[in-house]
Design an enzyme around this catalytic site. Structure first.
Site, PDB file in Angstrom:
ATOM      1  N   ASP A 143      -5.484  -8.518   1.556  1.00 31.45           N
ATOM      2  CA  ASP A 143      -5.473  -9.962   1.300  1.00 31.45           C
ATOM      3  C   ASP A 143      -6.348 -10.304   0.097  1.00 31.45           C
ATOM      4  O   ASP A 143      -5.987 -11.137  -0.739  1.00 31.45           O
ATOM      5  CB  ASP A 143      -5.982 -10.729   2.523  1.00 31.45           C
ATOM      6  CG  ASP A 143      -5.118 -10.526   3.752  1.00 31.45           C
ATOM      7  OD1 ASP A 143      -3.885 -10.405   3.605  1.00 31.45           O
ATOM      8  OD2 ASP A 143      -5.674 -10.500   4.860  1.00 31.45           O
ATOM      9  N   ASN A 165       0.871  -1.172   0.000  1.00 29.36           N
ATOM     10  CA  ASN A 165       0.000   0.000   0.000  1.00 29.36           C
ATOM     11  C   ASN A 165       0.914   1.231   0.000  1.00 29.36           C
ATOM     12  O   ASN A 165       2.149   1.110  -0.016  1.00 29.36           O
ATOM     13  CB  ASN A 165      -0.974  -0.012   1.175  1.00 29.36           C
ATOM     14  CG  ASN A 165      -0.278  -0.073   2.527  1.00 29.36           C
ATOM     15  OD1 ASN A 165       0.820   0.456   2.711  1.00 29.36           O
ATOM     16  ND2 ASN A 165      -0.909  -0.715   3.499  1.00 29.36           N
ATOM     17  N   GLU A 175       3.424   1.379   2.991  1.00 33.09           N
ATOM     18  CA  GLU A 175       4.479   0.377   2.836  1.00 33.09           C
ATOM     19  C   GLU A 175       5.438   0.772   1.723  1.00 33.09           C
ATOM     20  O   GLU A 175       6.654   0.533   1.820  1.00 33.09           O
ATOM     21  CB  GLU A 175       3.848  -0.983   2.557  1.00 33.09           C
ATOM     22  CG  GLU A 175       3.074  -1.534   3.742  1.00 33.09           C
ATOM     23  CD  GLU A 175       2.087  -2.625   3.373  1.00 33.09           C
ATOM     24  OE1 GLU A 175       1.500  -3.227   4.301  1.00 33.09           O
ATOM     25  OE2 GLU A 175       1.876  -2.877   2.160  1.00 33.09           O
TER      26      GLU A 175
END
Length: 337
Positions: free
Chosen positions: A286, A215, A218
């Site tokens: 996920d 993301n 990150e």
């Protein structure tokens, strides 16, 4: 108002869902238990200034790599799971839950003396009111995996990858993917097997693989570049592509959609699907990683895989808590007018 699927350019992806059902994917990483405990608050304790919660019900859902595996299974993918759990009651319950969702758990190693990682959320409220989260209790292993356990995970990964069409590494920082397993991932990628990575803290450790999916936060951490616009986003993405040697990088950007970067290609910026506000973003990463990997395993090109994952992510955030998006839900979204 939701835009028609044809206008969004996703109607052509419906055929991809049939091919996904024939795919085989390995999920390796940190498997954890998401526990939800629901109760009613009736009074204040005499022992301390805290609410007493009368237990009503509880449920367990696979989290981390387990959530990614369940999302793959919901798409009809044949899923083989590789990782570790503790040799305890919670670990047994987690494995049973995954198996009930049609995930092959033979590759998950039970480690004696290790606690199964869990996040227990206490949700409560008064009579006839909506239950709200009051407290979260996390249980995480304190010690790193032993060299013996690391080697066992690597062997299970090699075994599970035989016949697979792609691998998804789901790293939540719990240490289930040690150096031996990482070397196996690199060898699989060198052999032509797509290896996709979703890593919260160790993105730049995953070198020599096919795709990484951060993301924006990150991406900033991995690149050292503050992402404050599209130009900075591209600088950060190109930096991480260089550091990791990956062929593809997919950045999830919340309300700004997603951006796909590939070596030798111009960036592809995908707007968010639909116009509804997010209900809960828990586990959305996920869902995106699982859907992208499933599409790649089915032979899709990276842009088509990213666009399908974008739709799946939009559907997931309309659901509370850890949840999956099924093949049927995606298909229904494709044909919406």
């Amino acid at each position: 108002m939701r835009r028609p699927a044809a206008v969004n350019g996703i109607a052509h992806l419906a055929g991809l869902l049939d091919r996904i059902a024939a795919a085989e994917v390995v999920v390796v990483g940190d498997f954890m238990a998401d526990e939800w405990v629901y109760g009613e608050t009736e009074r204040i304790s005499r022992e301390a200034p805290v609410l007493i919660v009368r237990w009503e019900r509880s449920e367990l859902k696979p989290g981390g790599a387990g959530n990614a595996a369940q999302n793959l299974a919901a798409l009809g993918v044949t899923v083989r799971a590789v990782g570790v759990v503790g040799d305890d009651a919670l670990g047994a319950q987690l494995l049973d839950t995954l198996a009930a969702a049609r995930v092959d758990v033979d590759g998950i190693v039970k480690v004696r003396g290790r606690a199964t990682e869990s996040k227990t959320r206490i949700l409560a409220g008064g009579r006839s009111t909506r239950r709200q989260q009051m407290l979260r209790v996390d249980r995480a292993p304190q010690a790193a995996l032993s060299p013996t356990a690391d080697a066992r995970v690597a062997r299970e990964l090699q075994r599970a990858a035989r016949g697979a069409r792609a691998v998804l590494a789901s790293d939540y920082g719990s240490g289930s993917i040690g150096a031996p397993a990482l070397e196996v991932l690199r060898a699989l990628a060198r052999g032509g097997l797509p290896v996709c990575v979703d890593s919260r803290y160790r993105l730049v450790h995953y070198t020599g693989l096919t795709m990484v999916k951060p993301n924006e936060v990150e991406l900033e951490t991995a690149s050292g570049v503050r992402v404050d616009g599209l130009a900075a986003l591209e600088r950060a993405a190109r930096a991480v592509l260089r550091k990791t040697g990956s062929a593809e990088l997919l950045v999830t950007r919340g309300r700004h959609g997603m951006s796909l970067f590939r070596k030798g290609h111009s960036p592809v910026h995908i707007p968010p699907h639909g116009a509804q506000e997010a209900v809960d973003v828990t586990g959305a990463g996920d869902t995106v990683a699982a859907t992208y990997t499933a599409a790649i395993a089915a032979g899709a090109d990276p842009e088509s895989a990213a666009r399908l994952a974008n739709v799946a992510g939009a559907l997931k955030v309309q659901k509370p808590g850890t949840a999956t998006v099924s093949r049927g839900e995606l298909l229904a979204e494709m044909v919406k007018g």
